[in-house]
Motif scaffolding. Sequence first.
Motif, PDB file in Angstrom:
ATOM      1  N   THR A 143       0.696  -1.304   0.055  1.00 33.05           N
ATOM      2  CA  THR A 143       0.063  -0.076   0.051  1.00 33.05           C
ATOM      3  C   THR A 143       0.787   1.248   0.145  1.00 33.05           C
ATOM      4  OG1 THR A 143      -1.994  -1.190   0.872  1.00 33.05           O
ATOM      5  CG2 THR A 143      -1.794   1.246   1.273  1.00 33.05           C
ATOM      6  N   GLY A 167      -1.208   8.189  10.996  1.00 30.50           N
ATOM      7  CA  GLY A 167      -1.278   6.572  11.193  1.00 30.50           C
ATOM      8  C   GLY A 167       0.109   6.057  11.463  1.00 30.50           C
ATOM      9  N   ARG A 168       0.406   5.116  12.368  1.00 27.39           N
ATOM     10  CA  ARG A 168       1.526   4.587  12.680  1.00 27.39           C
ATOM     11  C   ARG A 168       1.518   3.070  12.448  1.00 27.39           C
ATOM     12  NH1 ARG A 168       2.523   6.180  19.085  1.00 27.39           N
ATOM     13  NH2 ARG A 168       0.252   5.612  19.537  1.00 27.39           N
ATOM     14  N   SER A 169       0.756   2.568  11.577  1.00 27.84           N
ATOM     15  CA  SER A 169       0.490   1.014  11.579  1.00 27.84           C
ATOM     16  C   SER A 169       1.767   0.428  10.970  1.00 27.84           C
ATOM     17  CB  SER A 169      -0.644   0.450  10.974  1.00 27.84           C
ATOM     18  OG  SER A 169      -0.408   0.506   9.533  1.00 27.84           O
ATOM     19  N   ILE A 171       1.704  -1.682   8.770  1.00 26.70           N
ATOM     20  CA  ILE A 171       1.417  -2.081   7.463  1.00 26.70           C
ATOM     21  C   ILE A 171       1.390  -0.827   6.572  1.00 26.70           C
ATOM     22  CG2 ILE A 171       0.479  -4.383   7.943  1.00 26.70           C
ATOM     23  CD1 ILE A 171      -2.502  -3.308   7.117  1.00 26.70           C
ATOM     24  N   HIS A 191      -0.673  10.245  15.100  1.00 22.94           N
ATOM     25  CA  HIS A 191      -1.267   9.085  15.601  1.00 22.94           C
ATOM     26  C   HIS A 191      -2.604   9.450  16.759  1.00 22.94           C
ATOM     27  CE1 HIS A 191       1.487   9.673  18.906  1.00 22.94           C
ATOM     28  NE2 HIS A 191       2.328   9.787  18.019  1.00 22.94           N
ATOM     29  N   SER A 192      -2.986   8.356  17.225  1.00 23.48           N
ATOM     30  CA  SER A 192      -4.237   8.606  18.020  1.00 23.48           C
ATOM     31  C   SER A 192      -3.697   9.470  19.288  1.00 23.48           C
ATOM     32  CB  SER A 192      -4.455   7.212  18.585  1.00 23.48           C
ATOM     33  OG  SER A 192      -3.676   6.692  19.200  1.00 23.48           O
ATOM     34  N   ALA A 211      -5.369   6.588   9.109  1.00 18.15           N
ATOM     35  CA  ALA A 211      -5.916   6.295  10.428  1.00 18.15           C
ATOM     36  C   ALA A 211      -7.070   5.360  10.485  1.00 18.15           C
ATOM     37  CB  ALA A 211      -6.324   7.661  11.025  1.00 18.15           C
ATOM     38  N   GLY A 212      -7.655   5.007   9.494  1.00 15.13           N
ATOM     39  CA  GLY A 212      -8.928   3.970   9.838  1.00 15.13           C
ATOM     40  C   GLY A 212     -10.318   4.586  10.445  1.00 15.13           C
ATOM     41  N   ARG A 213     -10.198   6.094  10.360  1.00 12.95           N
ATOM     42  CA  ARG A 213     -11.226   6.854  10.918  1.00 12.95           C
ATOM     43  C   ARG A 213     -12.061   7.420   9.475  1.00 12.95           C
ATOM     44  NH1 ARG A 213     -10.093   3.883  14.187  1.00 12.95           N
ATOM     45  NH2 ARG A 213      -9.168   4.243  16.312  1.00 12.95           N
ATOM     46  N   VAL A 231      -5.811   6.960   2.388  1.00 10.29           N
ATOM     47  CA  VAL A 231      -5.461   5.486   2.259  1.00 10.29           C
ATOM     48  C   VAL A 231      -6.817   4.806   2.883  1.00 10.29           C
ATOM     49  CG1 VAL A 231      -4.088   3.581   3.062  1.00 10.29           C
ATOM     50  CG2 VAL A 231      -3.074   5.926   2.437  1.00 10.29           C
ATOM     51  N   GLY A 232      -7.479   5.493   3.823  1.00  4.91           N
ATOM     52  CA  GLY A 232      -8.590   4.596   4.500  1.00  4.91           C
ATOM     53  C   GLY A 232      -9.759   4.319   3.452  1.00  4.91           C
ATOM     54  N   VAL A 233     -10.339   3.216   3.920  1.00  3.86           N
ATOM     55  CA  VAL A 233     -11.437   2.709   3.165  1.00  3.86           C
ATOM     56  C   VAL A 233     -12.595   2.219   4.209  1.00  3.86           C
ATOM     57  CG1 VAL A 233     -12.133   0.866   1.523  1.00  3.86           C
ATOM     58  CG2 VAL A 233      -9.927   1.601   1.477  1.00  3.86           C
ATOM     59  N   THR A 290      -2.671  -0.981  -4.381  1.00  4.82           N
ATOM     60  CA  THR A 290      -2.198  -2.032  -3.535  1.00  4.82           C
ATOM     61  C   THR A 290      -1.993  -3.336  -4.213  1.00  4.82           C
ATOM     62  OG1 THR A 290      -3.253  -1.063  -1.607  1.00  4.82           O
ATOM     63  CG2 THR A 290      -2.738  -3.328  -1.233  1.00  4.82           C
TER      64      THR A 290
END
Length: 308
Positions: A143, A167-169, A171, A191-192, A211-213, A231-233, A290
């Motif tokens: 990604t 975001g700091r994941s 992946i 990050h959060s 961030a996935g939010r 990047v979020g989905v 991706t």
Amino acid sequence: MTDQDKLLDGNRTAAAIRADVAAEVATLRGAGITPRLDVVLAGDDPASRVYVGSKAKACGELGIESHTHELPAAVTQRELEVLVDQLNADREVDGILVQLPLPAGRDSHAVLDRIDPAKDVDGFHPHNVGLLQQGRPGLVPCTPAGVMELLRREGIEVAGRRVVVVGRSDIVGKPMAMMLLHAHATVTICHSRTRDLAAVARQAEILVAAAGRLALIGADHVAEGAVVVDVGVHRVEDRATVERLFPGNAKKLGTFESRGAVLAGDVDFTAVAPRASRITPVPGGVGPLTIAMLMANTVRAARRRRGV
Ligand code: NAD
């Protein structure tokens, strides 16, 4: 410039990457080498099944051989590890991808750490993570690699620019930041626990949201003229949210009516697009990149393993 002209079209870039990969595969096949990707799918997560299906389809379209190993949700840790060992030992297998999440209770680190780093086309093995950190050649996560490819192919300068990654994941966020750093950006990771996210994000000339939010990034978070990569989905399944995020957007409402959901990102596209100089849509932005980069990684692994 209209919002349409600003779009960073992931489908277009993914098609260009795929065409390059297909040409490489044709050359390899001409030399008697067929790159091969093996995917491990454990359990019956519907989303995972869709992703694995898309990966197999992409392989077929590009001339890459693919095998999917379907295992029941009750598969044991030991059985997963034995399968990975077998795939590691199989000389015909170039790439191994273990679809996450694994069924509850399985140790995904232990499974992923077992993959031969030379076949680790997801780039999640600590060996490859270390190589990326040091800026040495290896296999990198698909990604963020897709985002770098999008920026490069769209002619967006990265060197010397202020980039904020939200975001700091392992992946997305962390490898994204590392790739941007190697491309000479000045990188900030949020990050959060970041205080006043909007103030930090507004410093960005390029903003990457991972961030996935849903719709976390609004107009307040974006400087005038920034490049915004989402990047979020998220699957939005309630009408009120669709109407709030896409007011007066007949196309989105039509999609909602026919499919019962629309996809949206971490960026509130309607609010942010007028401020951005370029922006990725969701869907049709980062998503298609991706899988394109997974195909590129598989060919890269095949070349390196086979010394061609
Ligand atoms: P994750 O949940 O593992 O990580 C989210 C990160 O965002 C965490 O580091 C967290 O600290 C940070 N975060 C959460 N809330 C925040 C907030 N309010 N403010 C600032 N930071 C916050 O998610 P992930 O796996 O990195 O994925 C992120 C998003 O990208 C998800 O929506 C996922 O679906 C999507 N994704 C898309 C693709 C693709 O191919 N398009 C691939 C992977 C992930």
